[in-house]
Design a protein around this motif. Sequence first.
Motif, short mmCIF file in Angstrom:
data_model
loop_
_atom_site.label_atom_id
_atom_site.label_comp_id
_atom_site.label_asym_id
_atom_site.label_seq_id
_atom_site.Cartn_x
_atom_site.Cartn_y
_atom_site.Cartn_z
N THR A 130 0.82 -1.20 0.00
CA THR A 130 0.00 0.00 0.00
C THR A 130 0.86 1.26 0.00
O THR A 130 2.02 1.24 0.42
N SER A 131 0.29 2.34 -0.53
CA SER A 131 0.98 3.63 -0.50
C SER A 131 -0.07 4.73 -0.55
O SER A 131 -1.19 4.50 -0.99
N GLY A 132 0.31 5.91 -0.09
CA GLY A 132 -0.53 7.09 -0.23
C GLY A 132 -1.75 7.09 0.68
O GLY A 132 -1.95 6.21 1.52
N SER A 133 -2.57 8.12 0.50
CA SER A 133 -3.82 8.23 1.26
C SER A 133 -4.83 8.94 0.37
O SER A 133 -4.47 9.54 -0.63
N SER A 137 3.98 3.83 -6.67
CA SER A 137 4.83 5.01 -6.47
C SER A 137 4.25 6.25 -7.16
O SER A 137 4.38 7.36 -6.65
N SER A 186 0.42 7.75 -5.53
CA SER A 186 0.22 7.86 -4.08
C SER A 186 -0.15 9.28 -3.66
O SER A 186 -0.64 9.49 -2.55
N ASP A 187 0.05 10.26 -4.55
CA ASP A 187 -0.33 11.63 -4.18
C ASP A 187 -1.83 11.87 -4.31
O ASP A 187 -2.36 12.83 -3.75
N GLN A 220 -5.16 6.26 -2.04
CA GLN A 220 -4.60 5.21 -1.19
C GLN A 220 -4.55 3.97 -2.08
O GLN A 220 -5.57 3.36 -2.38
N ARG A 256 -5.08 8.76 -13.56
CA ARG A 256 -5.20 10.02 -12.83
C ARG A 256 -6.42 10.82 -13.31
O ARG A 256 -7.24 11.30 -12.53
#
Length: 252
Positions: A7-10, A32, A35-36, A39, A246
């Motif tokens: 997992t990464s980000g929120s 990677s 993640s901005d 989540q 995105r």
Amino acid sequence: MILKHQTSGSGQPLVLVHGFPLHAGMWRDQLSGLSDIAQVVAVDLRGHGHSPIGEEPFTMELFADDLAETIDSLKLGPVHLGALSMGGYVAFAFWRRYPDRVRSMILCDTKAEADGPDAQAARDATAKTVREEGIEAIWSGLGPKLLGKDPSEEVTETLRQIVLACDPEAAALDALAMKQRPDSTGTLPTISVPSLWIHGVDDQLMAPDAARASAKAMPDCEFVEIPDAGHMAPLENPEAANEAIRRHLKRA
Ligand code: MLT
């Protein structure tokens, strides 16, 4: 089964399901690169990566149930569900069983049609080969077909390592599960959530034109062809794939 995951980000939950015979590591550039804004949760299906193999024969429905249990245990609520190839078969099963847990759908290099008799026979052969000769035999046969025209050495090696990490018995069970999967063409018109279908322009395993037609059968699906990519579009051209995802996340 609650699945192991990376997992990464929120932010808004984006759950990613890998293809055959892979693991969550195939989504490294989405973990990677997105993640901005999300989540990102990339799961290992049972028998793959760090998830245990369990005791039952695999089916797409069993994979979907594992996914639901995992999403519930992480309290993710309705998720953006992204899935590649065999992962797409799982996503169709998930939609049929748990539509209320799906906020939007991102399908990558997959197809809705079931296997015909020849493909079903090939699944039996795959299961037999991998059980007798090991996972290297799968890489030798399938590896070159997974990537597009001019893959980089780095991407080829990354994918090779991911395939070779697969438990041969899990790969055999995958093949037999894919053999039995139902046709999902009738599911396409029911997928009412905003959707994105990305597909490598040089996908050797699943023709982009057929995928485009499937995307058209979905009520609200944008189709984006990914240049310089084959069947592994999110790994081969992460810039283009992530840009499309995105845009989709903003729209959905
Ligand atoms: C995959 O990439 O998951 C497989 O190629 C799917 C399939 O064999 O149908």
